[in-house]
Write a protein that holds these residues in place. Structure first.
Motif, PDB file in Angstrom:
ATOM      1  N   ASN A   1      84.640  31.288  68.758  1.00 14.87           N
ATOM      2  CA  ASN A   1      83.617  30.250  68.904  1.00 14.87           C
ATOM      3  C   ASN A   1      82.398  30.795  69.649  1.00 14.87           C
ATOM      4  O   ASN A   1      81.250  30.549  69.254  1.00 14.87           O
ATOM      5  N   GLY A   2      82.648  31.519  70.731  1.00 18.94           N
ATOM      6  CA  GLY A   2      81.533  32.091  71.487  1.00 18.94           C
ATOM      7  C   GLY A   2      80.801  33.164  70.711  1.00 18.94           C
ATOM      8  O   GLY A   2      79.561  33.208  70.695  1.00 18.94           O
ATOM      9  N   ILE A   3      81.557  34.031  70.041  1.00 18.94           N
ATOM     10  CA  ILE A   3      80.952  35.100  69.240  1.00 18.94           C
ATOM     11  C   ILE A   3      80.135  34.516  68.094  1.00 18.94           C
ATOM     12  O   ILE A   3      78.988  34.904  67.855  1.00 18.94           O
ATOM     13  N   GLY A   4      80.736  33.573  67.371  1.00 17.86           N
ATOM     14  CA  GLY A   4      80.077  33.001  66.201  1.00 17.86           C
ATOM     15  C   GLY A   4      78.794  32.283  66.553  1.00 17.86           C
ATOM     16  O   GLY A   4      77.773  32.429  65.865  1.00 17.86           O
ATOM     17  N   HIS A   5      78.812  31.502  67.631  1.00 13.53           N
ATOM     18  CA  HIS A   5      77.617  30.755  68.020  1.00 13.53           C
ATOM     19  C   HIS A   5      76.493  31.696  68.425  1.00 13.53           C
ATOM     20  O   HIS A   5      75.345  31.554  67.974  1.00 13.53           O
ATOM     21  N   GLU A   6      76.808  32.682  69.261  1.00 12.43           N
ATOM     22  CA  GLU A   6      75.770  33.597  69.731  1.00 12.43           C
ATOM     23  C   GLU A   6      75.247  34.466  68.589  1.00 12.43           C
ATOM     24  O   GLU A   6      74.030  34.718  68.494  1.00 12.43           O
ATOM     25  N   ALA A   7      76.149  34.934  67.717  1.00 14.51           N
ATOM     26  CA  ALA A   7      75.727  35.751  66.577  1.00 14.51           C
ATOM     27  C   ALA A   7      74.783  34.960  65.675  1.00 14.51           C
ATOM     28  O   ALA A   7      73.750  35.464  65.225  1.00 14.51           O
ATOM     29  N   SER A   8      75.130  33.715  65.402  1.00  7.48           N
ATOM     30  CA  SER A   8      74.289  32.865  64.558  1.00  7.48           C
ATOM     31  C   SER A   8      72.909  32.661  65.186  1.00  7.48           C
ATOM     32  O   SER A   8      71.885  32.700  64.493  1.00  7.48           O
ATOM     33  N   MET A   9      72.885  32.465  66.494  1.00  5.71           N
ATOM     34  CA  MET A   9      71.612  32.275  67.187  1.00  5.71           C
ATOM     35  C   MET A   9      70.731  33.523  67.075  1.00  5.71           C
ATOM     36  O   MET A   9      69.496  33.432  67.114  1.00  5.71           O
ATOM     37  N   LYS A  10      71.360  34.689  66.937  1.00  8.01           N
ATOM     38  CA  LYS A  10      70.611  35.945  66.870  1.00  8.01           C
ATOM     39  C   LYS A  10      70.420  36.426  65.431  1.00  8.01           C
ATOM     40  O   LYS A  10      69.976  37.551  65.195  1.00  8.01           O
ATOM     41  N   GLY A  11      70.796  35.583  64.456  1.00 10.01           N
ATOM     42  CA  GLY A  11      70.581  35.946  63.061  1.00 10.01           C
ATOM     43  C   GLY A  11      71.630  36.857  62.468  1.00 10.01           C
ATOM     44  O   GLY A  11      71.374  37.552  61.482  1.00 10.01           O
ATOM     45  N   TYR A  12      72.834  36.840  63.049  1.00 12.89           N
ATOM     46  CA  TYR A  12      73.929  37.665  62.549  1.00 12.89           C
ATOM     47  C   TYR A  12      75.076  36.784  62.057  1.00 12.89           C
ATOM     48  O   TYR A  12      75.207  35.624  62.460  1.00 12.89           O
ATOM     49  N   GLN A  13      75.897  37.366  61.201  1.00 12.09           N
ATOM     50  CA  GLN A  13      77.129  36.733  60.775  1.00 12.09           C
ATOM     51  C   GLN A  13      78.307  37.510  61.349  1.00 12.09           C
ATOM     52  O   GLN A  13      78.130  38.626  61.845  1.00 12.09           O
ATOM     53  N   VAL A  14      79.500  36.908  61.283  1.00 17.43           N
ATOM     54  CA  VAL A  14      80.694  37.532  61.859  1.00 17.43           C
ATOM     55  C   VAL A  14      81.704  37.793  60.745  1.00 17.43           C
ATOM     56  O   VAL A  14      81.969  36.917  59.911  1.00 17.43           O
ATOM     57  N   LEU A  15      82.257  38.985  60.732  1.00 14.50           N
ATOM     58  CA  LEU A  15      83.280  39.359  59.762  1.00 14.50           C
ATOM     59  C   LEU A  15      84.574  39.629  60.510  1.00 14.50           C
ATOM     60  O   LEU A  15      84.616  40.462  61.422  1.00 14.50           O
ATOM     61  N   LEU A  16      85.657  38.915  60.153  1.00 15.20           N
ATOM     62  CA  LEU A  16      86.951  39.147  60.782  1.00 15.20           C
ATOM     63  C   LEU A  16      87.595  40.386  60.177  1.00 15.20           C
ATOM     64  O   LEU A  16      87.681  40.522  58.951  1.00 15.20           O
ATOM     65  N   LEU A  17      88.072  41.275  61.035  1.00 16.06           N
ATOM     66  CA  LEU A  17      88.689  42.526  60.596  1.00 16.06           C
ATOM     67  C   LEU A  17      90.119  42.591  61.100  1.00 16.06           C
ATOM     68  O   LEU A  17      90.430  42.110  62.187  1.00 16.06           O
ATOM     69  N   ASN A  18      90.979  43.213  60.328  1.00 10.31           N
ATOM     70  CA  ASN A  18      92.367  43.371  60.721  1.00 10.31           C
ATOM     71  C   ASN A  18      92.757  44.840  60.627  1.00 10.31           C
ATOM     72  O   ASN A  18      92.168  45.597  59.861  1.00 10.31           O
ATOM     73  N   GLY A  19      93.732  45.234  61.408  1.00  9.29           N
ATOM     74  CA  GLY A  19      94.186  46.613  61.400  1.00  9.29           C
ATOM     75  C   GLY A  19      94.194  47.178  62.803  1.00  9.29           C
ATOM     76  O   GLY A  19      94.272  46.453  63.779  1.00  9.29           O
ATOM     77  N   VAL A  20      94.110  48.496  62.913  1.00 14.15           N
ATOM     78  CA  VAL A  20      94.100  49.174  64.208  1.00 14.15           C
ATOM     79  C   VAL A  20      92.903  50.113  64.306  1.00 14.15           C
ATOM     80  O   VAL A  20      92.225  50.177  65.320  1.00 14.15           O
ATOM     81  N   ASP A  21      92.595  50.833  63.218  1.00 15.95           N
ATOM     82  CA  ASP A  21      91.532  51.834  63.216  1.00 15.95           C
ATOM     83  C   ASP A  21      90.325  51.287  62.447  1.00 15.95           C
ATOM     84  O   ASP A  21      90.423  50.976  61.264  1.00 15.95           O
ATOM     85  N   TYR A  22      89.186  51.196  63.139  1.00 11.86           N
ATOM     86  CA  TYR A  22      87.997  50.587  62.532  1.00 11.86           C
ATOM     87  C   TYR A  22      86.881  51.602  62.293  1.00 11.86           C
ATOM     88  O   TYR A  22      85.728  51.220  62.091  1.00 11.86           O
ATOM     89  N   ARG A  23      87.230  52.882  62.285  1.00  9.26           N
ATOM     90  CA  ARG A  23      86.205  53.907  62.106  1.00  9.26           C
ATOM     91  C   ARG A  23      85.470  53.763  60.778  1.00  9.26           C
ATOM     92  O   ARG A  23      84.248  53.925  60.715  1.00  9.26           O
ATOM     93  N   CYS A  24      86.195  53.419  59.716  1.00 10.73           N
ATOM     94  CA  CYS A  24      85.553  53.354  58.401  1.00 10.73           C
ATOM     95  C   CYS A  24      84.496  52.253  58.359  1.00 10.73           C
ATOM     96  O   CYS A  24      83.429  52.423  57.759  1.00 10.73           O
ATOM     97  N   PHE A  25      84.753  51.115  59.007  1.00 13.46           N
ATOM     98  CA  PHE A  25      83.796  50.010  58.991  1.00 13.46           C
ATOM     99  C   PHE A  25      82.485  50.416  59.671  1.00 13.46           C
ATOM    100  O   PHE A  25      81.407  50.000  59.242  1.00 13.46           O
ATOM    101  N   MET A  26      82.590  51.208  60.729  1.00 13.98           N
ATOM    102  CA  MET A  26      81.400  51.646  61.448  1.00 13.98           C
ATOM    103  C   MET A  26      80.717  52.816  60.742  1.00 13.98           C
ATOM    104  O   MET A  26      79.490  52.871  60.675  1.00 13.98           O
ATOM    105  N   ASN A  27      81.502  53.721  60.176  1.00 14.89           N
ATOM    106  CA  ASN A  27      80.935  54.905  59.540  1.00 14.89           C
ATOM    107  C   ASN A  27      80.067  54.558  58.335  1.00 14.89           C
ATOM    108  O   ASN A  27      79.032  55.190  58.095  1.00 14.89           O
ATOM    109  N   ILE A  28      80.480  53.567  57.539  1.00 15.60           N
ATOM    110  CA  ILE A  28      79.705  53.180  56.361  1.00 15.60           C
ATOM    111  C   ILE A  28      78.786  52.001  56.647  1.00 15.60           C
ATOM    112  O   ILE A  28      78.156  51.469  55.744  1.00 15.60           O
ATOM    113  N   LYS A  29      78.708  51.601  57.915  1.00 15.46           N
ATOM    114  CA  LYS A  29      77.892  50.462  58.333  1.00 15.46           C
ATOM    115  C   LYS A  29      78.246  49.192  57.569  1.00 15.46           C
ATOM    116  O   LYS A  29      77.374  48.410  57.193  1.00 15.46           O
TER     117      LYS A  29
END
Length: 359
Positions: free
Chosen positions: A92-120
């Motif tokens: 709730n806190g993340i979503g509200h602040e992200a929306s106020m700043k013009g961003y959306q939120v994507l829920l991610l699952n797993g342990v290693d998130y390098r690929c999400f950051m590497n390909i932006k």
């Protein structure tokens, strides 16, 4: 979707491909320097040609996705996907602040998130820490954090202890567990509860947070008239203590099983402190079933301040974590990190004991 590409839009509007790209990229600083007349021509051409930018092409160009990833990883020993109220409050806190700043939120699952950051796929990453006493993914996580730091990726971890598991320096937003349990201990002494117990996760690999909270409670009760009973400290399983399978991150069943176990052992203390509110709710349920009066015969204290705790009967005394504020602060930090690559934070948030009817 129309077959026309960005070149067709540029030709119809009489502008360059670069101008079209600027206008269709809301995160581009050049966007605001385009005249209103040019913008109207481009948008009219986009509408006429039914043009839609390719998300895949944006990724390949390394452009901003205006997306913040929120990692809700489930370790391998968790057999179902489950979002506790703890996670929802952060979201709730993340979503509200992200929306106020013009961003959306994507829920991610797993342990290693390098690929999400590497390909932006996401521009930034917010993670919740649920460190277990024995972490099977420790080496994988260490490598991930080292890569993030090396490349100055904007990320932050919520409720992770500094220096945990020999990890590299990590940006943190965390609750002060020591302060929370000091407040609990002071309250117990003030109330004069002669014997105290603690219920954490009944599993062979409990959360480190619960172990830490129990340790702090023991330290602050030492030397007071209120005694922490060794037989009433259930933090883990084995040695006769039952093992309760995890359901997601937490389980109400642990509280029910714990109180029944203490009743069988004739070791029910005057006050039971719980590692989180879900466990405390399970204790309250078991007490009702057993005819134990709360708080007259058994005082119960939780941790987190779940949104439902004030509506229980009796309402639960608990330690409030401002999780919505954690989410807001996390978004503010990762967005600031995009502008200041060297920025690194460790925010320690003071919790507050909320006194209600259960203790």
């Amino acid at each position: 979707m129309g077959k026309n590409g960005i070149r067709s839009v540029a030709e119809l509007a009489g502008v360059s491909i670069g101008t079209v790209s600027k206008i269709l990229n809301p995160s581009s600083s050049a966007n605001i320097r385009v005249s209103a007349e040019t913008r109207e021509k481009v948008l009219a051409a986009v509408k006429k040609l039914d043009y839609r930018p390719s998300y895949g092409a944006k990724l390949l160009r390394g452009e901003s996705t205006r997306t913040i990833g929120f990692a809700i990883s489930m370790p391998k020993d968790h057999n179902v996907a489950y979002l506790s109220s703890y996670t929802f409050r952060l979201l709730n806190g993340i979503g509200h602040e992200a929306s106020m700043k013009g961003y959306q939120v994507l829920l991610l699952n797993g342990v290693d998130y390098r690929c999400f950051m590497n390909i932006k796929r996401v521009d930034a990453l917010i993670m919740i820490n649920f460190a277990l006493s024995s972490n099977p993914e420790q080496e994988q996580m260490r490598e991930m954090f080292e890569l993030f730091n090396e490349r100055h990726y904007p990320y932050v971890v919520i409720n992770r202890e500094p220096g945990e598991e020999k990890m590299p320096k990590i940006p943190l937003i965390r609750v002060d567990n020591a302060s929370g349990m000091r407040q609990v201990a002071d309250f117990i002494v003030r109330k004069g509860y002669s014997t105290v117990g603690f219920v954490g996760e009944l599993t062979s690999n409990p959360q480190q947070h619960h172990l830490d909270r129990c340790r702090f409670l023991a330290e602050y009760l030492a030397g007071t008239p209120c005694r922490l009973l060794p037989g009433a400290v259930l933090n883990g399983s084995g040695g006769g203590i039952p093992d309760v399978p995890r359901v997601g991150r937490y389980s109400h069943d642990e509280g029910r099983v714990a109180l029944r176990y203490l009743m069988e052992k004739k070791c029910v203390p005057r006050c039971l402190v719980c590692g989180d509110d879900d466990i405390a709710m399970g204790v309250l349920k078991a007490a009702i079933e057993a005819g134990i009066r709360v708080p007259e015969e058994l005082a119960v204290i939780g941790f987190d301040d779940d949104q439902n705790t004030d509506y229980l009967n009796p309402a639960l005394t608990t330690v409030h974590q401002p999780l919505e504020e954690f989410g807001r602060l996390a978004v503010d930090y990762v967005l600031a990190k995009m502008e200041e690559p060297e920025k690194l934070i460790e925010l320690v948030i003071e919790p507050k004991l909320i006194e209600r009817e259960s203790a």
